[in-house]
Design a protein around this motif. Structure first.
Motif, PDB file in Angstrom:
ATOM      1  N   VAL A 185       0.824  -0.945   0.617  1.00  0.00           N
ATOM      2  CA  VAL A 185      -0.056   0.133  -0.153  1.00  0.00           C
ATOM      3  C   VAL A 185       0.571   1.133   0.240  1.00  0.00           C
ATOM      4  CG1 VAL A 185      -1.163   1.370   1.341  1.00  0.00           C
ATOM      5  CG2 VAL A 185      -1.927  -0.834   1.211  1.00  0.00           C
ATOM      6  N   HIS A 186       0.697   2.552  -1.353  1.00  0.00           N
ATOM      7  CA  HIS A 186       1.504   3.547  -0.995  1.00  0.00           C
ATOM      8  C   HIS A 186       0.747   4.116  -0.129  1.00  0.00           C
ATOM      9  CE1 HIS A 186       2.098   7.349  -3.176  1.00  0.00           C
ATOM     10  NE2 HIS A 186       3.050   7.233  -3.055  1.00  0.00           N
ATOM     11  N   VAL A 187       1.747   4.734   0.910  1.00  0.00           N
ATOM     12  CA  VAL A 187       1.354   5.962   1.956  1.00  0.00           C
ATOM     13  C   VAL A 187       2.291   7.060   0.806  1.00  0.00           C
ATOM     14  CG1 VAL A 187       1.550   6.620   4.065  1.00  0.00           C
ATOM     15  CG2 VAL A 187       1.123   3.881   3.333  1.00  0.00           C
ATOM     16  N   PRO A 188       1.778   8.402   0.249  1.00  0.00           N
ATOM     17  CA  PRO A 188       2.330   9.859   0.555  1.00  0.00           C
ATOM     18  C   PRO A 188       2.641  10.715   1.380  1.00  0.00           C
ATOM     19  CG  PRO A 188      -0.448   9.414  -0.177  1.00  0.00           C
ATOM     20  CD  PRO A 188       0.267   8.631  -0.282  1.00  0.00           C
ATOM     21  N   PHE A 189       3.660  11.443   1.162  1.00  0.00           N
ATOM     22  CA  PHE A 189       3.832  12.455   2.565  1.00  0.00           C
ATOM     23  C   PHE A 189       4.386  13.847   1.391  1.00  0.00           C
ATOM     24  CE2 PHE A 189       3.958   8.573   4.356  1.00  0.00           C
ATOM     25  CZ  PHE A 189       4.103   8.537   5.465  1.00  0.00           C
ATOM     26  N   LYS A 190       4.379  14.961   1.985  1.00  0.00           N
ATOM     27  CA  LYS A 190       4.556  15.977   1.892  1.00  0.00           C
ATOM     28  C   LYS A 190       5.888  16.302   1.169  1.00  0.00           C
ATOM     29  CE  LYS A 190       3.733  20.805   2.683  1.00  0.00           C
ATOM     30  NZ  LYS A 190       2.779  21.411   3.645  1.00  0.00           N
ATOM     31  N   ALA A 195       8.693  11.552   5.444  1.00  0.00           N
ATOM     32  CA  ALA A 195       8.590  10.124   4.920  1.00  0.00           C
ATOM     33  C   ALA A 195       9.357   8.608   5.684  1.00  0.00           C
ATOM     34  CB  ALA A 195       8.278   9.665   3.784  1.00  0.00           C
ATOM     35  N   VAL A 196      10.449   9.783   6.373  1.00  0.00           N
ATOM     36  CA  VAL A 196      12.036   9.409   6.720  1.00  0.00           C
ATOM     37  C   VAL A 196      11.654   8.927   8.052  1.00  0.00           C
ATOM     38  CG1 VAL A 196      14.350   8.795   7.441  1.00  0.00           C
ATOM     39  CG2 VAL A 196      13.666   9.338   5.062  1.00  0.00           C
TER      40      VAL A 196
END
Length: 250
Positions: A185-190, A195-196
């Motif tokens: 599942v892809h989880v996008p961050f700003k 993300a890290v």
């Protein structure tokens, strides 16, 4: 995933050529440049990430050489669209530059919103950098095989982070997931730092950021690298195998 890294390196080269691109036409040759300040450098990602750090190092050098004031303007979000809009609205006089990364090029090619070669004039190459396949330090996975085996045994159970839809950090794991039947599942961050940080906290199971973004948290023992996404090992991580060594197509 044949030739993905070749495409990645090609896009990275194109991005680096436009890493300080100008909007519209460059200033005419007979005009002195620069004669005024400040010169703005738009970075389409949050402060603190690899792209931001690279841009600031280059800006510091340019400022010293040109004796002009430079301002770094971080414009993250919307798969780079916010930064691109700011760039398009700036006068085409050479006093607004943009750091263009491989991820930005990939996003524009994928989403087909902006023709970078039509909109920007390339100025200089800044460099290239491999990506890493990372997991949290608390992760039970200590090899790429363990990650794949767990994900394939229970499709949809793994999540991975990226810095936006259409970026390389989204496209490569998506290809990797399909090739190995993970249905991750892809989880996008700003941005990359967010993300890290989420990866270190165990909120996502893996991600594939640039080495410069992942290395500091690796050194702090917060995340662990499983492989270099490249054809050869990196001098900073000589003991870390490449995916090619592990038998995976790039």
């Amino acid at each position: 995933m044949p030739r993905f890294i070749e495409r990645r390196q090609f896009i990275a080269s194109m991005a680096a050529l436009g890493s300080t691109g100008l909007v519209g036409r460059p200033a005419r040759a007979q005009e002195a440049f620069p004669t005024k300040g400040p010169i703005k450098v738009i970075v389409p990602l949050p402060a603190g990430g690899a792209a931001d750090a690279t841009a600031r190092m280059v800006v510091a050098s340019m400022q010293a050489q040109l004796k002009q004031t430079f301002i770094v303007d971080n414009r993250p979000g919307a798969s780079y669209a916010i930064a691109m809009q700011a760039m398009r609205q700036a006068p085409a006089d050479g006093y607004t530059l943009m750091h263009v990364s491989s991820g930005m090029c990939a996003a524009q090619v994928t989403l087909k919103k902006i023709d970078l070669l039509e909109t920007l004039a390339p100025v200089s190459m800044m460099g290239t950098m491999p990506a890493l396949l990372l997991v949290p330090a608390s992760s039970p996975f200590r090899s790429v095989k363990e990650l794949i085996d767990a994900g394939a045994a229970k499709p949809g159970s793994l999540t991975y982070g990226s810095i936006g839809i259409g970026t390389l950090e989204h496209l490569w794991p998506s290809q990797f997931s399909k090739a190995n039947r993970l249905d991750a599942v892809h989880v996008p961050f700003k941005g990359g730092p967010d993300a890290v940080t989420a990866l270190a906290a165990g909120e996502i199971q893996f991600m594939t950021p640039a080495l410069a973004l992942g290395l500091p948290m690796m050194q702090k023992g917060l995340i662990r690298a499983l492989a270099v996404i490249d054809k050869q090992r990196h001098p900073l991580l000589p003991d870390l195998p490449t995916l090619k060594e592990l038998g995976h197509d790039l």
